[in-house]
Design a protein around this motif. Structure first.
Motif: not given
Length: 458
Positions: A275-276, A282, A284, A338-342, A346
């Motif tokens: 995610s990062t 993403l 994030l 998780v893949n929504t990017g929110s 997540l």
């Protein structure tokens, strides 16, 4: 003959109650410290180790870095063999003291390790060697902590007492993620890569001193004390285990593998890295993701604790079956959220997942302790746990990374995790529920009867 692990006279109740509280506190503190040390490495892998220790590998650096998480698992059986042998011969307590020291020293040394830029190829080699020492320690730690808790417990509360060392895992993850998130705030950007990531490793020294002090004050397991009094300790417990109970070890390992593969999506650092990753889908921010993981550790802790208590009411097997169903649902919801990017979604995905994880982890201490005879119990629970960790979480982050690289989709990871969950469910269905079986050495004949359906003897 003492039977303090099964019941107490009225005059001994107060003293026994106080000692039990010390045992519960000591197992929680000790396992939290151990798993903080173990998880701080996995968290750092997803955030910095690829860049600082494996940078010359280019695009493969992240994959190789995650593989070092798995390398330590290959040495867990060695730790389990050593701890099981010495724990069944010399006691649970002495093994717990040494595993704590070994883990703490290894972790602190990682905190002062020069990077590849400073000392070249020696940096990743030393990093892997220290991770191996962590693996040996982790392999020996769990069995001792579990038996100290469960063997001190009244037979109607083994699930609750056994949940004490189990919550050390989410507590360790909470502490590791929280400290890393705090350092990301104190030392943002390049400062985190230069020195910020080292502070959580160095804090291990303080935590180990606390854990060592607490564990020293705990009495030896009453089951082992009775074994010593009866002079019935096994001469070669590991040989006896594999000669009589090999199939049981394998089935028990599969039970844990189903939980561990899914749990290592966070404890192994995969979700954090995925995610990062600035070049990923993403990208994030590091801090919010770490806080989300820390938050999910709280839900994991609560569900783990609840499952331990519930297993005392409805049995270990039934609790596990409920857990596998919940875990499967969490697996299929994880990546879509998780893949929504929110960040909030997540966190929701991880929180939902951890409910099932808690129900397939909270009763494990009691389940494992009730599977094996007293004289080889340390070896049985430790080796089953270590093998399950290899089959489950050892290379789960590496497999997940490779699957996404090969397919371009996280759906492949979802099916992999679903398959591991179903493996755990099948293994659970093969076992009879032995909740409340006497644990003392005077009942070894009863304990020798195989808990696997279709087998009369192990």
């Amino acid at each position: 003959m003492s039977t303090s692990h099964e019941g107490f006279t009225p005059t001994g109740t107060i003293a026994a109650s106080a000692d039990r509280k010390r045992v519960v506190f000591a197992t929680v503190i000790g396992t939290t410290v151990e798993w903080y040390d173990f998880f701080i490495y996995a968290t750092a892998v997803g955030l910095v180790f690829g860049q600082l220790f494996f940078a010359p590998l280019g695009a493969s650096s992240a994959l190789v870095a995650f593989a070092t998480v798995g390398v330590s698992f290959l040495f867990r059986p060695l730790g389990a063999f050593l701890a099981g042998h010495f724990g069944d011969k010399y006691g649970r307590k002495v093994v717990l003291m040494w595993t704590l020291i070994l883990m703490g020293a290894s972790t602190a040394l990682i905190g002062v390790l020069p990077t590849y830029e400073a000392i070249g190829i020696a940096a990743p080699i030393l990093l892997v060697l220290l991770r191996i020492l962590q693996g040996i320690s982790a392999g020996g730690e769990w069995g001792g902590a579990v038996l100290m808790a469960v063997e001190h417990a009244p037979k109607t509360r083994r699930g609750a007492f056994g949940a004490a060392p189990q919550i050390g895992v989410p507590l360790g993850l909470l502490l590791a993620s929280g400290v890393m998130a705090l350092m990301a705030m104190i030392a943002p950007g390049d400062a985190f890569l230069v020195w910020g990531w080292r502070v959580p490793f160095l804090l291990s020294v303080v935590l180990i001193l606390v854990g060592y002090y607490v564990r020293r004050r705990v009495e030896e397991s009453p089951v082992f004390a009775e074994l010593a009094e009866r002079k019935e300790k096994a001469r070669m417990p590991i040989i006896t285990l594999f000669r009589k109970h090999l199939l049981l070890v394998i089935v028990a390992a599969f039970v844990f593998a189903g939980n561990n593969a899914v749990g290592y999506m966070t404890t192994g650092g995969y979700i954090q890295g995925y995610s990062t990753n600035p070049e990923g889908p993403l990208a994030l921010e590091r801090g919010p993701v770490l806080w989300a993981v820390a938050g999910s550790a709280v839900t994991w802790l609560l569900s783990t604790l609840a499952a331990g208590f519930i297993s005392d009411r409805i049995g270990r097997r039934t609790t596990y079956i409920i857990g596998w169903i919940l875990q499967l649902a969490g697996v299929f919801l994880l990546f879509p959220l998780v893949n929504t990017g929110s960040i909030w979604l997540l966190f929701a995905g991880l929180a939902i997942l951890t409910i099932g994880l808690g129900f397939t982890y909270g009763p494990q201490a009691a389940l494992y302790s009730e599977l094996f005879p007293a004289s080889i119990r340390f070896s049985g629970v430790s080796i089953s746990y270590a093998i399950g960790a290899i089959l489950g979480g050892a290379f789960a982050p590496t497999i997940a990374t490779a699957l996404v690289q090969a397919t371009g989709s996280t759906m492949s990871v979802t099916w992999y995790l679903a398959g591991m969950t179903l493996l755990g469910l099948v293994a659970t269905l093969l076992l009879r529920d032995r909740s409340g079986i006497p644990l003392g050495p005077e009942h070894e004949a009863e304990q020798e009867v195989s808990p696997i359906y279709g087998l009369a003897k192990a």
